[in-house]
Design an enzyme around this catalytic site. Structure first.
Site, PDB file in Angstrom:
ATOM      1  N   LYS A  81      21.616 102.705  46.369  1.00  0.00           N
ATOM      2  CA  LYS A  81      20.263 102.568  45.815  1.00  0.00           C
ATOM      3  C   LYS A  81      19.946 101.139  45.387  1.00  0.00           C
ATOM      4  O   LYS A  81      20.811 100.278  45.280  1.00  0.00           O
ATOM      5  CB  LYS A  81      20.057 103.575  44.679  1.00  0.00           C
ATOM      6  CG  LYS A  81      19.883 104.981  45.247  1.00  0.00           C
ATOM      7  CD  LYS A  81      19.417 106.003  44.246  1.00  0.00           C
ATOM      8  CE  LYS A  81      19.110 107.330  44.972  1.00  0.00           C
ATOM      9  NZ  LYS A  81      18.818 108.416  44.028  1.00  0.00           N
ATOM     10  N   ARG A 135      26.437 112.595  45.112  1.00  0.00           N
ATOM     11  CA  ARG A 135      25.717 112.687  46.387  1.00  0.00           C
ATOM     12  C   ARG A 135      25.798 111.323  47.069  1.00  0.00           C
ATOM     13  O   ARG A 135      25.276 110.335  46.546  1.00  0.00           O
ATOM     14  CB  ARG A 135      24.259 113.098  46.151  1.00  0.00           C
ATOM     15  CG  ARG A 135      23.459 113.342  47.424  1.00  0.00           C
ATOM     16  CD  ARG A 135      22.043 113.811  47.078  1.00  0.00           C
ATOM     17  NE  ARG A 135      21.266 114.095  48.278  1.00  0.00           N
ATOM     18  CZ  ARG A 135      20.558 113.177  48.955  1.00  0.00           C
ATOM     19  NH1 ARG A 135      20.534 111.920  48.532  1.00  0.00           N
ATOM     20  NH2 ARG A 135      19.888 113.518  50.038  1.00  0.00           N
TER      21      ARG A 135
END
Length: 284
Positions: free
Chosen positions: A225, A260
């Site tokens: 991210k 995840r």
């Protein structure tokens, strides 16, 4: 103690070790791997590679949720998800989750062999999602978000970030159980990167353990991210693997139960070492 959860004959014993959810985006526009796996043969090969690398769950998503993503039609999302599920389900024995905010997609995916629902809206985008999860009797991941992927990054004005995340998740747990979802089948996710700025993402890691008061397993999705990219000055998401490794290790230290991730092989090694360092050995 959180106990355990059986998903497709596999026992997830919360607190004993970290579980890995491998990301399978069957979309042309996801932020780090859009277009790579949006045909059935590529998706199957990637899923099999993640299984071999040590994934515990495969998470199929047919709708990008990156900041600014425009929602695709129901028909498009359904076709993407079901066409891949149809091929994956007979080929792999791991639990499969469907990453969707739409009850219709969730229902059809479970009918086609998916085992759990991963809803980035925490059951708020579609009023039928929580009743659907209850009727299907499958686990559901409830994530914190404000707004939607098109508007969320303009909604980062929190008075007390962790308290507001906790309150939202508590409300959604209550809403889910009120319509018949088994509380033991609820997993929570603080929503790294969803209506959170750089500083807030960092704070979530530092304060993650505060969510343990909700007494539900915690999923963290930090893989590749933008906050990692900012720290590393690395604009290419795929080049953020070691930054992701550091974030995953921190998440485990602060109480994450599921990660995840895109890079399953590398994060499997990270979780093995972090678990050995941070988790108490199981008592006989």
């Amino acid at each position: 103690m959180l106990g355990s959860l059986i998903i497709r004959d596999r026992c997830f014993s919360w607190g004993q070790r970290t579980y890995l959810m491998g990301v399978l985006n069957v979309t042309p526009d996801s932020f780090s791997d859009g277009g790579e796996f949006n045909n059935v043969s590529a998706a199957l090969a990637q899923a099999q590679a993640m299984v071999a690398a040590g994934a515990d769950i495969i998470d199929i998503g047919g709708q990008s949720t990156r900041p600014g993503a425009v929602q695709v039609s129901l028909a498009t999302e359904r076709e993407r998800v079901l066409s891949v599920l149809e091929v994956l389900r007979p080929a792999i024995s791991l639990p499969i989750s469907v990453d969707t905010t739409r009850a219709d997609v969730a229902r059809e995916a479970v009918d086609a062999g998916a085992d759990l629902i991963n809803d980035i809206s925490g059951g708020t985008f579609d009023e039928e999602m929580l009743p659907t999860a209850a009727s299907l009797n499958v686990p559901i991941v409830l994530m914190h978000i404000r707004g939607n992927p098109q508007t969320m990054q303009q909604q980062t004005d929190y008075q007390d970030l962790m308290e507001e995340i906790s309150r939202f998740l508590s409300q959604q747990i209550a809403a889910a159980t009120a319509v018949g979802v088994d509380e033991n089948k609820i997993i929570i996710d603080p929503g790294i990167g969803f209506a959170k700025n750089y500083e807030q993402n960092i704070e979530i890691f530092r304060q993650l353990r505060s969510l343990s008061k909700l007494n539900r397993p915690i999923l963290v999705g930090a893989s590749r991210k933008s906050f990692i990219g900012r720290i590393l000055n690395q604009p290419e998401p795929k080049a953020r693997v070691w930054g992701t490794a550091a974030a995953c290790s921190a998440a485990i230290f602060h109480g994450a139960d599921i990660l995840r991730v895109h890079d399953v092989k590398e994060m499997h090694d990270v979780s093995l070492v972090a678990d050995a360092l941070f988790r108490q050995p199981a008592q006989d």
